[in-house]
Design an enzyme around this catalytic site. Structure first.
Site, PDB file in Angstrom:
ATOM      1  N   LYS A   1       6.818  51.381 -23.056  1.00 28.59           N
ATOM      2  CA  LYS A   1       7.524  49.982 -23.527  1.00 28.59           C
ATOM      3  C   LYS A   1       8.956  49.862 -22.912  1.00 28.59           C
ATOM      4  O   LYS A   1       9.552  50.982 -23.157  1.00 28.59           O
ATOM      5  CB  LYS A   1       7.312  49.877 -25.037  1.00 28.59           C
ATOM      6  CG  LYS A   1       8.133  48.592 -25.615  1.00 28.59           C
ATOM      7  CD  LYS A   1       8.086  48.480 -27.137  1.00 28.59           C
ATOM      8  CE  LYS A   1       8.472  47.423 -27.804  1.00 28.59           C
ATOM      9  NZ  LYS A   1      10.028  47.385 -27.925  1.00 28.59           N
TER      10      LYS A   1
ATOM     11  N   HIS B   1      13.298  44.484 -24.856  1.00 24.43           N
ATOM     12  CA  HIS B   1      13.553  44.833 -26.147  1.00 24.43           C
ATOM     13  C   HIS B   1      14.021  43.477 -26.839  1.00 24.43           C
ATOM     14  O   HIS B   1      14.914  43.540 -28.022  1.00 24.43           O
ATOM     15  CB  HIS B   1      14.767  45.903 -26.261  1.00 24.43           C
ATOM     16  CG  HIS B   1      14.680  46.796 -27.640  1.00 24.43           C
ATOM     17  ND1 HIS B   1      14.134  48.158 -27.390  1.00 24.43           N
ATOM     18  CD2 HIS B   1      14.731  46.630 -28.875  1.00 24.43           C
ATOM     19  CE1 HIS B   1      14.001  48.506 -28.664  1.00 24.43           C
ATOM     20  NE2 HIS B   1      14.465  47.999 -29.400  1.00 24.43           N
TER      21      HIS B   1
ATOM     22  N   THR C   1       8.906  54.045 -26.393  1.00 25.71           N
ATOM     23  CA  THR C   1       9.659  53.246 -26.157  1.00 25.71           C
ATOM     24  C   THR C   1      10.825  53.876 -25.332  1.00 25.71           C
ATOM     25  O   THR C   1      11.522  54.911 -25.579  1.00 25.71           O
ATOM     26  CB  THR C   1      10.398  52.607 -27.469  1.00 25.71           C
ATOM     27  OG1 THR C   1       9.708  51.977 -28.175  1.00 25.71           O
ATOM     28  CG2 THR C   1      11.907  51.536 -26.985  1.00 25.71           C
TER      29      THR C   1
ATOM     30  N   TYR D   1      10.166  56.748 -31.151  1.00 21.40           N
ATOM     31  CA  TYR D   1      11.319  57.041 -30.518  1.00 21.40           C
ATOM     32  C   TYR D   1      11.598  58.406 -30.469  1.00 21.40           C
ATOM     33  O   TYR D   1      11.348  59.164 -31.597  1.00 21.40           O
ATOM     34  CB  TYR D   1      12.681  56.550 -31.500  1.00 21.40           C
ATOM     35  CG  TYR D   1      12.943  54.858 -31.211  1.00 21.40           C
ATOM     36  CD1 TYR D   1      12.856  54.398 -29.946  1.00 21.40           C
ATOM     37  CD2 TYR D   1      13.064  54.188 -32.439  1.00 21.40           C
ATOM     38  CE1 TYR D   1      13.301  53.116 -29.766  1.00 21.40           C
ATOM     39  CE2 TYR D   1      13.323  52.924 -32.349  1.00 21.40           C
ATOM     40  CZ  TYR D   1      13.454  52.212 -31.061  1.00 21.40           C
ATOM     41  OH  TYR D   1      13.832  50.901 -30.880  1.00 21.40           O
TER      42      TYR D   1
ATOM     43  N   SER E   1       6.968  50.866 -36.301  1.00 21.74           N
ATOM     44  CA  SER E   1       8.207  51.564 -35.625  1.00 21.74           C
ATOM     45  C   SER E   1       8.382  52.763 -36.214  1.00 21.74           C
ATOM     46  O   SER E   1       8.246  52.935 -37.395  1.00 21.74           O
ATOM     47  CB  SER E   1       9.204  50.475 -35.638  1.00 21.74           C
ATOM     48  OG  SER E   1      10.148  51.219 -35.568  1.00 21.74           O
TER      49      SER E   1
HETATM   50  C1  LIG Z   1      14.548  43.246 -35.747  1.00 18.12           C
HETATM   51  C2  LIG Z   1      13.836  44.096 -34.646  1.00 18.12           C
HETATM   52  C3  LIG Z   1      13.899  45.393 -34.547  1.00 18.12           C
HETATM   53  C4  LIG Z   1      13.162  46.086 -33.561  1.00 18.12           C
HETATM   54  N1  LIG Z   1      12.992  47.167 -33.740  1.00 18.12           N
HETATM   55  C5  LIG Z   1      12.318  47.862 -32.527  1.00 18.12           C
HETATM   56  C6  LIG Z   1      11.866  49.215 -32.818  1.00 18.12           C
HETATM   57  O1  LIG Z   1      12.251  49.872 -33.900  1.00 18.12           O
HETATM   58  N2  LIG Z   1      11.273  49.946 -31.556  1.00 18.12           N
HETATM   59  C7  LIG Z   1      11.155  49.372 -30.568  1.00 18.12           C
HETATM   60  O2  LIG Z   1      10.266  49.803 -29.842  1.00 18.12           O
HETATM   61  N3  LIG Z   1      11.262  48.150 -30.544  1.00 18.12           N
HETATM   62  C8  LIG Z   1      11.904  47.347 -31.407  1.00 18.12           C
HETATM   63  N4  LIG Z   1      12.368  46.087 -31.225  1.00 18.12           N
HETATM   64  C9  LIG Z   1      11.699  45.310 -30.000  1.00 18.12           C
HETATM   65  C10 LIG Z   1      10.405  44.702 -30.218  1.00 18.12           C
HETATM   66  O3  LIG Z   1       9.447  45.740 -30.164  1.00 18.12           O
HETATM   67  C11 LIG Z   1      10.038  43.896 -29.010  1.00 18.12           C
HETATM   68  O4  LIG Z   1      10.184  44.287 -27.833  1.00 18.12           O
HETATM   69  C12 LIG Z   1      10.906  42.470 -29.141  1.00 18.12           C
HETATM   70  O5  LIG Z   1      10.937  41.904 -30.609  1.00 18.12           O
HETATM   71  C13 LIG Z   1      10.240  41.396 -28.446  1.00 18.12           C
HETATM   72  O6  LIG Z   1      10.938  40.190 -28.413  1.00 18.12           O
HETATM   73  P1  LIG Z   1      10.745  38.987 -29.502  1.00 18.12           P
HETATM   74  O7  LIG Z   1      11.175  39.331 -30.594  1.00 18.12           O
HETATM   75  O8  LIG Z   1      11.546  37.707 -28.872  1.00 18.12           O
HETATM   76  O9  LIG Z   1       9.294  38.562 -29.684  1.00 18.12           O
HETATM   77  C14 LIG Z   1      12.846  45.122 -32.339  1.00 18.12           C
HETATM   78  C15 LIG Z   1      12.930  44.079 -32.462  1.00 18.12           C
HETATM   79  C16 LIG Z   1      13.585  43.187 -33.182  1.00 18.12           C
HETATM   80  C17 LIG Z   1      13.778  41.869 -33.520  1.00 18.12           C
END
Ligand SMILES: Cc1cc2nc3c(=O)[nH]c(=O)nc-3n(C[C@H](O)[C@H](O)[C@H](O)COP(=O)(O)O)c2cc1C
Length: 378
Positions: free
Chosen positions: A252, A276, A156, A130, A107
């Site tokens: 995404k 997300h 994203t 981002y 990320s």
């Molecule tokens: C703690 C956390 C931080 C996240 N940070 C980002 C991020 O920095 N960039 C991003 O594109 N998605 C981020 N996401 C979304 C994840 O990439 C992903 O879409 C999501 O976790 C998928 O769902 P799941 O946790 O149920 O597998 C984050 C998700 C979580 C749980």
């Protein structure tokens, strides 16, 4: 350490090992968390067809995502502040993914930097971007990802503004945590986590501090991130990002067939059906409920991946049956990391692989590339 048989076992261990502020940061969704819950619940509604007396020898889960060979079509999703679940978390997770033969996505908002992760891996990883208002910073991030040999850029689209997660506000989330009496007690009962953090220099957002103009310490970082996510981002921006990057591009955060159509028109290599993980638009549908309509609309023109709500290999198989070429896990690997560092991430992947393989077999298939809707009750 007690038996780790399911992702839920890892979650329970992570809850004990990771300070509340960071555990809750992972285990939360926006507002009422209805979409966060729906992501998991809707998987449970889908049922497999049980088939018998089919030769089950020599099964294979190997496949490809955007042309890259994967030992199973399950990548690690980009997650911010991963290095707060466990010291050096992104570096450890990237190594676990590399050894397992699945993609790791770093990320923009990671603790370990692009260069940190590159220094401990041999195969290319993927980088999630981002886009900030400071375009020079965005150019620079893209160039750094290129220089580190990243093989895909994951852009994203669903976080132009940051939704509200009540738990984070109530816990006063910050990295590193503020030393309030409550936080000191919370950390004191988790000495393994504290020792890990004391043993590393990586405790802030290292892709940003020292790289973005005027961000030299934590307080300037907070001011910078609060104003930097670019709410004016539009489909036009995908063009310059694609040009500057020049490599494989993954979009995404698509949840609607009309947006999928737009995504396909950009010429990107793949899109990720994602909400997300229920962290942005509360009240949006689960991703698994939207997947089929998106595959129907654009699946012949762009590779369709999905994430949000996967907690088992069975969930992965359901997504593949409904037309996803690849999947991503966020929280499952974060729980593994919080529970047991790199070993825990490997364990999360092993659990999912075993569930995926056994379920595929019991549905009467041997090759993951042949699964389809005909394996589900509909
Ligand atoms: C703690 C956390 C931080 C996240 N940070 C980002 C991020 O920095 N960039 C991003 O594109 N998605 C981020 N996401 C979304 C994840 O990439 C992903 O879409 C999501 O976790 C998928 O769902 P799941 O946790 O149920 O597998 C984050 C998700 C979580 C749980």
């Amino acid at each position: 350490m007690s038996l780790q048989l399911t992702i839920d076992d890892l979650k329970r261990q992570a809850r004990r090992r990771v300070p509340t502020m960071f555990f809750d940061y992972a285990d939360s969704g926006a507002w009422t968390e209805s979409t966060y819950r729906a992501n998991e619940e809707d998987f449970h509604k889908i049922k497999f067809r049980q088939r018998v007396l089919v030769d089950m020898d020599n099964r294979s889960l190997a496949s490809t995502m955007i042309g890259e060979t994967v030992s199973m079509p399950v990548a690690l999703a980009p997650t911010g502040s991963t290095g707060m679940q466990h010291a050096d978390g992104e570096m450890l997770a990237a190594q676990a993914a590399e050894e397992f033969g699945v993609p790791f996505t770093l990320s923009t908002m990671s603790i370990c930097s692009i260069e940190d992760v590159a220094s401990v891996t041999r195969k290319p990883f993927w980088f999630q971007l981002y886009v900030m208002r400071d375009k020079d910073f965005a150019y620079n991030l893209i160039d750094r990802a290129k220089a580190a040999g990243c093989s895909a850029l994951v852009l994203t689209l669903d976080l132009q503004i940051l939704a509200q997660r009540h738990k984070d506000l109530r816990n006063g989330l910050s990295a590193p945590p503020k030393m309030t009496p409550k936080n000191i007690v919370d950390m004191a009962i988790r000495p393994r986590w504290v020792m890990g953090m004391l043993g590393t220099q990586r405790r802030t957002f290292r892709n940003i501090v020292g790289h973005a103009k005027g961000v030299t310490d934590l307080s300037s970082l907070k001011a910078w991130t609060d104003e930097q996510f670019d709410p004016s981002l539009s489909w036009k921006d995908v063009e310059w990002i694609r040009e500057r990057w020049g490599g494989k591009l993954i979009l995404k955060g698509i949840l609607d067939p009309e947006d999928a159509e737009m995504a396909a028109k950009t010429g990107a290599d793949a899109l990720i059906v994602s909400n997300h993980g229920g962290r942005q638009l509360d009240g949006a549908p689960s991703t698994i409920s939207m997947l089929e309509s998106i595959v129907d609309k654009v699946g012949d023109r762009i590779e369709v991946h999905m994430d949000s709500g996967i907690r088992s290999g069975q969930d992965v198989l359901k997504a593949l049956c409904l037309g996803a070429k690849g999947t991503y896990i966020g929280r499952p690997f974060l729980y593994g990391l919080g529970a047991d560092g790199k070993r825990g991430v490997t364990r999360a992947l092993e659990i999912i692989r075993k569930e995926l393989d056994m379920t595929m077999a019991l549905c009467g298939r041997r090759d993951i590339n042949t699964v389809g809707k005909d394996m589900l009750h509909r």
